[in-house]
Design a protein around this motif. Sequence first.
Motif, PDB file in Angstrom:
ATOM      1  N   ASP A  45       0.831  -1.197   0.000  1.00 24.11           N
ATOM      2  CA  ASP A  45       0.000   0.000   0.000  1.00 24.11           C
ATOM      3  C   ASP A  45       0.868   1.251   0.000  1.00 24.11           C
ATOM      4  O   ASP A  45       0.601   2.196  -0.741  1.00 24.11           O
ATOM      5  CB  ASP A  45      -0.928  -0.021   1.220  1.00 24.11           C
ATOM      6  CG  ASP A  45      -1.905   1.130   1.223  1.00 24.11           C
ATOM      7  OD1 ASP A  45      -2.720   1.219   0.270  1.00 24.11           O
ATOM      8  OD2 ASP A  45      -1.858   1.946   2.169  1.00 24.11           O
ATOM      9  N   SER A  50      -1.551  -2.530  -5.355  1.00 25.60           N
ATOM     10  CA  SER A  50      -2.817  -3.112  -4.899  1.00 25.60           C
ATOM     11  C   SER A  50      -2.617  -3.910  -3.616  1.00 25.60           C
ATOM     12  O   SER A  50      -1.531  -4.418  -3.344  1.00 25.60           O
ATOM     13  CB  SER A  50      -3.397  -4.022  -5.982  1.00 25.60           C
ATOM     14  OG  SER A  50      -2.558  -5.148  -6.175  1.00 25.60           O
ATOM     15  N   ASP A  53      -6.060  -8.023  -4.240  1.00 27.87           N
ATOM     16  CA  ASP A  53      -6.241  -8.932  -5.369  1.00 27.87           C
ATOM     17  C   ASP A  53      -5.201 -10.058  -5.287  1.00 27.87           C
ATOM     18  O   ASP A  53      -4.386 -10.098  -4.364  1.00 27.87           O
ATOM     19  CB  ASP A  53      -6.154  -8.188  -6.699  1.00 27.87           C
ATOM     20  CG  ASP A  53      -4.837  -7.436  -6.889  1.00 27.87           C
ATOM     21  OD1 ASP A  53      -3.909  -7.597  -6.083  1.00 27.87           O
ATOM     22  OD2 ASP A  53      -4.737  -6.670  -7.872  1.00 27.87           O
TER      23      ASP A  53
END
Length: 132
Positions: A45, A50, A53
């Motif tokens: 992050d 991402s 996912d």
Amino acid sequence: MFCADEDLVGYDVQDLVGPAYEELGGADYAVITAASLPYALAARDQLGLSTDDEAAIRSSVCLTGWFSSAFFDDELTAADISPGDIDEAVQFLLTYGTDPSVVPEVSLTGFQLVDLFRNGFFEGAAACDVGL
């Protein structure tokens, strides 16, 4: 668990870490592995990557392997770990890795998770899809 909105990393002591520790025979490094996974998501992050996912899960398991190798190779000196500790990480991934509370529902088997951990352990962060 990693909550980006609150910049919070946590793990469930009562329903995950405690039982994992007990079930795996006092596997203290299983607890460290459980804590390392959401920290790896937090690192992704912070890199603008991402966190929700399959790519994030693959990367976080790989980063957990890299983190483990840093202790094993004495690059991090806050603790010493042994080959048995790495076995505990593998046992944790095989036993709990496909639990949605540990790894969000993705189509990875325990053995695939162990392979990702192994890649990070032996190849370092470059294998973990974080731009290093």
